[in-house]
Design an enzyme around this catalytic site. Sequence first.
Site, mmCIF file in Angstrom:
data_model
loop_
_atom_site.group_PDB
_atom_site.id
_atom_site.type_symbol
_atom_site.label_atom_id
_atom_site.label_comp_id
_atom_site.label_asym_id
_atom_site.label_seq_id
_atom_site.Cartn_x
_atom_site.Cartn_y
_atom_site.Cartn_z
ATOM 1 C CG ASP A 162 -1.873 1.098 1.343
ATOM 2 O OD1 ASP A 162 -2.332 1.565 0.293
ATOM 3 O OD2 ASP A 162 -2.161 1.534 2.476
ATOM 4 C CD GLU A 413 -0.395 -5.785 7.493
ATOM 5 O OE1 GLU A 413 -0.865 -5.736 6.338
ATOM 6 O OE2 GLU A 413 -0.910 -5.190 8.450
ATOM 7 C CE1 TYR A 468 -4.371 0.569 10.227
ATOM 8 C CE2 TYR A 468 -3.504 -1.652 9.982
ATOM 9 C CZ TYR A 468 -3.330 -0.282 9.897
ATOM 10 O OH TYR A 468 -2.126 0.242 9.480
ATOM 11 C CD GLU A 503 1.137 -1.084 9.449
ATOM 12 O OE1 GLU A 503 -0.044 -1.084 9.007
ATOM 13 O OE2 GLU A 503 2.109 -1.451 8.778
HETATM 14 C C1 BDP Z 1 -1.336 -2.475 6.595
HETATM 15 C C2 BDP Z 1 -0.012 -2.296 5.884
HETATM 16 C C3 BDP Z 1 0.312 -0.864 5.521
HETATM 17 C C4 BDP Z 1 -0.930 -0.175 5.012
HETATM 18 C C5 BDP Z 1 -1.955 -0.169 6.117
HETATM 19 C C6 BDP Z 1 -3.249 0.555 5.708
HETATM 20 O O1 BDP Z 1 1.038 -2.843 6.649
HETATM 21 O O2 BDP Z 1 1.344 -0.835 4.581
HETATM 22 O O3 BDP Z 1 -0.682 1.103 4.511
HETATM 23 O O4 BDP Z 1 -2.291 -1.487 6.447
HETATM 24 O O5 BDP Z 1 -4.142 -0.106 5.192
HETATM 25 O O6 BDP Z 1 -1.966 -3.547 6.001
HETATM 26 O O7 BDP Z 1 -3.331 1.756 5.878
#
Ligand code: BDP
Length: 589
Positions: A162, A413, A468, A503
């Site tokens: 991404d 990932e 997330y 993240e």
């Molecule tokens: C994760 C990835 C990252 C993406 C992020 C996203 O590690 O590179 O930019 O999600 O979706 O899957 O913002």
Amino acid sequence: MLRPQDTASREKKRLDGLWRFALDPDGEGRRAGWYRGPLPGTQLMAVPASFNDVVADAAVRDYFGDLWYQTVVRVPRGWAGERIVLNFESATHRAVVWVGDTQVAEHEGGYTPFEADITDLVTPGEEVRITAVVNNTLSFQSIPPGAIEETASGRKQRYWHDFFNYAGLHRSVWLYSTPRAFVSDITVVTGLDGTTGTVEYTVETEGGSAAVAVVLRDADGAEVAAGSGASGTLSVADVHRWAPGDGYLYDLEVRLDDGGATADSYHLKVGVRTVEVRGTEFLINGEPFYFKGFGMHEDHAVIGKAHNDAHLVNDFQLLDWIGANSFRTSHYPYSEDVLEHADRLGVVVIDETAAVGLNMGIGGGIFGGQGYTTFSPETANDATQEVHAQAIRELIARDKNHPSVVLWSIANEPESETEAAENYFRPLFDVARQADPTRPVGFVNVMLAPHGKCRVSQFGDVLMLNRYYGWYVNTGDLEAAEHDFKAELDGWSTEGKPIIITEYGADTYPGQHSIVPEPWSEEYQIAYLDTNHRVFDSVEAVVGEHVWNFADFATTSGIMRVGGNKKGAFTRDRQPKAAAHALRRRWKG
Ligand code: BDP
């Protein structure tokens, strides 16, 4: 490989500036030998820069294939009798290099340096033509992977990470000189014994049998220890430790002594510190460390992934302003200038390879099957694994001496819930540990392989999780997000390893506001972060939080992206969103 340096015995000349440039979609240049003369056409390109956004043409921005760079440079006349080297800090994603008509280097991997001894091909005082064909095509045998697909409008490059596939010569190119007998590599490992520091060093040399001598000086230039021989251990009484927030650096001068005269001299900055994982704690200098900071990107308007000193200093200023003590080089090795600055400022780094997008279950956060099997003879296979192993070796070879680097991340990932993934990754952890037995190793786990399903986490010293809750799942429902995230972390906690949340983040359009916490608004980003923080604060094994992302960044176009990824605490031009102020309150207290 050691970085080019100016010392008593060495000189360097930066070759940055405008180079001749030509796209070569049909691969004609290699057949016709374009390196034998001036490149066709009149196009110029800035080095360092990603070529993509510099030219105002969609066809150039999305171009993949061969791209040619060429410059003519005068070799300094004072270098007669010296060994002369051509060094590329990076060429994304691979390159072949010629000096005059002779091929001197070939390198795979877009983010680590390579060089060639060109002494016999050049004459000090005279000009020489340097030509590089850079290739930015991604395949299942490249790190990161990609594939070329036929579409109604022709062949298209697809990839599963991404961020935009910026390419070209992103970092400086150098000519440098060394004596014929020279220091070719140095490895230091530091330790602490009460108030005494130890610096174990190993020096490799080439080109002669000169004796090795080392001197360690403090930041004021006073000698604190000295030794001789190609390896040894220096002791520093009352050592000033390198520590988070205190980037104290000693200077290790390595000299080759050749019958009295200095044959070669090289200076390495050394931070004396220890790193250790104990139970669920991550210890720096024996003290528990809590990571506060970001996953970042090398990403700026116009220059793309190019290194730029002004942006470097500014980004570190913002890290300091917000109270961050660390970051991850998501998702590739950054310019070595970044690591040197982190060393200097006492900022802690998780250093990552470019193995991102090795997962056909997702497309860089954009969910949906990709129509491939991740690990198979036709897709990511043994050849890919070897390229990946080499990427790990090169990352560690380049960054092993940086005190700021405390943890290696061998992938971001990847698919990790299958037997194929387990078989692919097991030997790669061994590669990392062989290359560096002193630092912990891990990989970054994706939400699709939660606790109980992931088969790769068992190999890591640390658990790095990208989650997330409240964004890709439980979207807009922060109460459910809090509950589900806590439940998952309670599961991971039973592993007895430290957990770093590498993240968590929510896309936020700057200027979008809402009374109720609605996704994409600045208020939601804050509420989302608060929710996540409540979860982290309730789980003892969590030893770090890296918000995704430091700043908004460019991606490929897609229905999930509005002018790129908007999860930044800062906008792409480094203005704070409301969440940046909220993070500052949490991190600065
Ligand atoms: C994760 C990835 C990252 C993406 C992020 C996203 O590690 O590179 O930019 O999600 O979706 O899957 O913002």
